[in-house]
Design a protein around this motif. Structure first.
Motif, PDB file in Angstrom:
ATOM      1  N   THR A 229       0.866  -1.001   0.198  1.00 61.43           N
ATOM      2  CA  THR A 229      -0.246  -0.231   0.000  1.00 61.43           C
ATOM      3  C   THR A 229       0.953   1.368  -0.003  1.00 61.43           C
ATOM      4  O   THR A 229       1.911   1.055   0.682  1.00 61.43           O
ATOM      5  N   PRO A 231       2.411   4.523   1.194  1.00 58.09           N
ATOM      6  CA  PRO A 231       2.673   4.976   2.835  1.00 58.09           C
ATOM      7  C   PRO A 231       2.061   6.351   2.856  1.00 58.09           C
ATOM      8  O   PRO A 231       1.879   6.719   3.972  1.00 58.09           O
ATOM      9  N   CYS A 233      -1.212   7.474   0.558  1.00 56.61           N
ATOM     10  CA  CYS A 233      -2.655   7.511   1.029  1.00 56.61           C
ATOM     11  C   CYS A 233      -3.284   6.108   1.240  1.00 56.61           C
ATOM     12  O   CYS A 233      -4.415   6.176   1.272  1.00 56.61           O
ATOM     13  N   LYS A 234      -2.303   5.128   1.548  1.00 59.15           N
ATOM     14  CA  LYS A 234      -2.816   3.923   1.599  1.00 59.15           C
ATOM     15  C   LYS A 234      -3.375   3.204   0.585  1.00 59.15           C
ATOM     16  O   LYS A 234      -4.277   1.955   0.982  1.00 59.15           O
ATOM     17  N   THR A 235      -3.472   3.676  -0.806  1.00 56.79           N
ATOM     18  CA  THR A 235      -3.972   2.954  -1.845  1.00 56.79           C
ATOM     19  C   THR A 235      -3.261   1.611  -1.834  1.00 56.79           C
ATOM     20  O   THR A 235      -2.021   1.299  -2.049  1.00 56.79           O
ATOM     21  N   ASN A 236      -4.184   0.399  -2.266  1.00 57.19           N
ATOM     22  CA  ASN A 236      -3.710  -0.916  -2.423  1.00 57.19           C
ATOM     23  C   ASN A 236      -2.950  -0.855  -3.959  1.00 57.19           C
ATOM     24  O   ASN A 236      -3.632  -0.554  -4.931  1.00 57.19           O
TER      25      ASN A 236
END
Length: 286
Positions: A229, A231, A233-236
């Motif tokens: 992910t 670091p 925006c935590k987008t997969n």
């Protein structure tokens, strides 16, 4: 990952033990080049061993292996436990875990050269896995010119989203970038230390994530790559299909792989000892 440095090519003559019913030693010309061991009845050119069609070879970047030093001048080369020689190699043991027994009057030089080329093959393998992992995560390498053009269009920041230092500092600034920050993978402690000690070093490649964030590649540490992910925006970043039909399991973290594939020079393992005892007993009964 640091640039992989190619070891010096080595050529010479060795004795190789056959795996037939009647075991014997046969003379072979050999070349160690680019992490591969080539051998043949014919003389091999050092810089182009592949030009000789009638040859055998092992590519150490395909199979993690161990080098074991036996008594006298004998060397024992085998796949690391749990692995087999790659079927794309060209030798009688390809596709099996059967070890190779080598003998050389220059065993010390051959041993050191084998170690270097085995380590080089390990690094090439880890580098390939890292590139595969980057493709799975959709990371794209970005050069200085491309970055300038993209930032002009997007009005974005020219700093790394992890360490907040310039993505492409100029030559003088590059000399000042912190080695500790690069090694820390962008951790707060490492960044703070790098800013305070004034000892800096370059971060190598710059990559862009599918969510349009820019990082020094060294700032995306192993934990980030495992998590998959962003670091920021935590987008997969692993939701897309793996390249060339590979499963995500085949392109996992390189850290554990590198640790498990370090070539060692150690006393005989139980597996190796058992194989040799079996060989000796078979020879005695023949």
């Amino acid at each position: 990952m640091a640039e992989v440095t190619e070891p010096t090519s080595t050529a010479g003559i060795l004795m190789k033990q056959s795996h037939g019913m009647f075991r014997h030693w046969s003379k072979r010309h050999f070349v160690l080049r680019n992490g591969c061991l080539h051998w043949s009845h014919e003389d091999l050119p050092v810089h182009r061993p592949g030009s000789v069609e009638n040859r055998s070879f092992i590519d150490f970047s395909r199979t993690p292996c161990d080098l074991i030093v036996l008594e006298g001048s004998r060397l024992f080369l085998q796949p690391t436990h749990g692995f087999m020689w790659n079927s794309n190699d060209r030798h009688s043991s390809a596709g099996t875990a059967q070890p190779l027994m080598l003998l050389s009057e220059q065993s010390r030089e051959l041993k050191e050269s084998l170690r270097e080329h085995i380590a080089f093959g390990r690094d090439l393998r880890a580098s390939r896995m890292q590139r595969d992992r980057e493709r799975v995560m959709g990371l794209v390498s970005v050069g200085p010119d491309d970055l300038a053009e993209e930032l002009d269009e997007e009005a974005g920041s020219s700093t790394c989203a992890a360490c907040l230092l310039e993505l492409f500092p100029d030559v003088e600034e590059n000399k000042d970038l912190s080695a500790s920050a690069a090694a820390s993978g962008g951790s707060e402690e490492g960044i703070s230390q790098s800013r305070s000690n004034g000892s800096r070093k370059g971060f190598g490649r710059v990559v862009k994530t599918p969510c349009q964030h820019y990082f020094h590649r060294t700032c995306l540490n192993d934990s980030v790559m495992k998590a998959g992910t962003c670091p920021v925006c935590k987008t997969n970043m692993t939701s897309q299909k793996p390249p060339h039909g590979k499963s995500s399991e085949s392109v996992g973290s390189t850290g554990s792989t590198a640790a498990s594939t370090v070539a060692t020079d150690r006393s005989l393992s139980h597996r190796s000892l058992g194989w040799i005892m079996h060989r000796n007993s078979a020879s005695a009964g023949a």
